[in-house]
Enzyme design. Structure first.
Site, short mmCIF file in Angstrom:
data_model
loop_
_atom_site.label_atom_id
_atom_site.label_comp_id
_atom_site.label_asym_id
_atom_site.label_seq_id
_atom_site.Cartn_x
_atom_site.Cartn_y
_atom_site.Cartn_z
CD1 TRP A 63 -1.88 -1.90 2.42
CD2 TRP A 63 -2.67 -1.77 0.44
NE1 TRP A 63 -2.79 -3.06 2.24
CE2 TRP A 63 -3.13 -3.16 0.94
CE3 TRP A 63 -3.20 -1.29 -0.90
CZ2 TRP A 63 -4.00 -3.69 0.32
CZ3 TRP A 63 -4.20 -2.12 -1.45
CH2 TRP A 63 -4.54 -3.08 -0.65
CD GLU A 95 -0.15 9.14 6.96
OE1 GLU A 95 0.56 8.93 7.95
OE2 GLU A 95 0.09 9.03 5.77
N GLY A 96 -3.26 6.01 10.12
CA GLY A 96 -3.61 5.32 11.23
C GLY A 96 -5.20 4.95 11.34
CB SER A 97 -7.37 2.07 11.11
OG SER A 97 -7.36 1.50 12.21
#
Length: 400
Positions: free
Chosen positions: A160, A367-369
């Site tokens: 990703w 950038e962080g779920s």
């Protein structure tokens, strides 16, 4: 519908927002369908944005001595408002890659890479996530960097990775001491043309063709010890600072997209007629528009609070996490409401509504779920794991 830009309470920032909006409406929005259909990476637009100084917000110069993180947030918001995929470089070219190098790199590394990145001449990517890692970025990391004389040999895979297929440089995270847990992670600056690197596109039709995502495979890629970013074992700290920068930028991009959804919904609801009246007159649609309006206003305050703290000289881990979490959540709700108000037209290629839906969901994860952000925020509120336990002063408030 293009509505007036909200005032940022600063004449220079208002002028910057107007310039970016004008650039986007003239050079990007009229071409979005053409760009998507061509399927080619828009390197010309990256160069143009570099020429305009959009990637240099956090790097003061004689031409822009008042640049800073508020400027970064303004530019990211306005580009996302114009067309979401074109805001991607505000992470890679303006924040996570150049700021990380500027704050952790040697003078030689900074001089070699940062000016080219912010000018759009070099393209960067951030190679952190792995195929099996997901949100456990560092604990589950399998990529290894083994010492070989004066060099390191990097072996593993990253998943990703935005723009890896066109990038000139990658910030690569690998374990140099697997037994040391997160303290055994190191960061490297790796040219993407190095022997042993293979890049494969990951098909993501719903995201279009302007923000390519990829898998990178490293097969004993040799880099000198001078490629270390920071010291060996600093990778966790380097990664956390990069995530802080990235969360502010994603929050601002989510805000811009939410504003675009609101403006599109207001325009359509004020024009479309059904059952003998404008659909904006129906209570259900009024409620959706009212909710969107309030949530966008609240998100704007959170994004601004985080940006101001950066400019004051602190890396605000808590504030950037809250801003990212809330802005991405309300962006998803705004995109869904916008699609519902447009009905079948939401799926037409003549309008970017389906693009709004897909990117709103992407930014809820990037950038962080959302789930991870919620855990971090709750643990902080409970006092179990304060998010500022790693808080550190920024290197100069702004990179420079």
């Amino acid at each position: 519908m293009v509505r007036p830009i909200p005032s940022y309470g600063d004449e220079a920032l208002d002028a910057l927002a107007g310039m970016v909006r004008d650039f986007g409406l003239k050079e990007i929005r009229p071409r979005f369908r053409e760009l998507e259909d061509a399927g080619e990476f828009p390197r010309d637009l990256y160069l143009r944005m570099g020429e305009l100084g959009l990637f240099s917000c956090c790097f003061p110069s004689e031409e822009s001595p008042e640049a800073g993180y508020r400027a970064l947030a303004v530019v990211a918001e306005q580009l996302a408002y114009v067309y979401p995929p074109i805001s991607a470089p505000m992470n890679l070219q303006a924040a996570t890659v150049p700021l990380t190098i500027a704050n952790w790199g040697t003078p030689e590394q900074v001089g070699a890479y940062v000016p080219g990145l912010t000018a759009g001449r070099f393209l960067g990517c951030n190679a952190m996530t792995e195929p099996d890692g997901g949100s456990d970025l560092l604990g589950a990391m399998r990529t290894r960097a083994e010492r070989d004389g004066g060099d390191y040999l990097i072996t593993g895979a990253k998943m990703w990775i935005t723009n890896a297929n066109v990038a000139d440089l990658a910030v690569v995270y690998a374990k140099t001491d697997p037994a040391a847990g997160h303290r055994g992670v190191s960061a490297f600056l790796v040219p993407m043309d190095a022997a042993g690197i293979a890049v494969d596109r990951v098909p993501c039709r719903v995201l279009g063709k302007l923000m390519p995502t990829n898998m990178i495979t490293f097969d004993r890629v040799r880099v000198p010890a001078s490629a270390l970013l920071g010291a060996a074992g600093d990778g966790f700290k380097v990664a956390m600072s990069a995530m802080d920068f990235g969360r502010l930028t994603v929050a601002a991009r989510s805000l811009g997209l939410a504003q675009a959804c609101l403006d599109s919904a207001v325009e359509y609801a004020g024009e479309r007629e059904a059952f003998g009246q404008k659909i904006g007159g129906f209570q259900m649609i009024k409620k959706q528009i009212a909710d969107m309006t309030c949530e966008v206003a609240a998100a704007r305050k959170l994004v601004w609070d985080a940006a101001v703290k950066y400019d004051e000289g602190t890396i605000p881990t808590r504030e950037s996490s809250i801003a990212k979490y809330y802005a991405a959540e309300i962006c998803n709700r705004a995109a869904q409401a916008c699609a519902e108000i447009h009905g079948g037209y939401a799926f037409s290629d003549e309008l970017p509504i389906s693009v709004y839906l897909n990117y709103a969901k992407l930014w809820q994860t990037g950038e962080g779920s959302a789930n991870i952000q919620a855990v971090l925020i709750a643990d902080d509120a409970l006092g179990w794991k304060p998010m500022d336990r790693h808080r550190r002063p920024s290197f100069a408030g702004r990179a420079g």
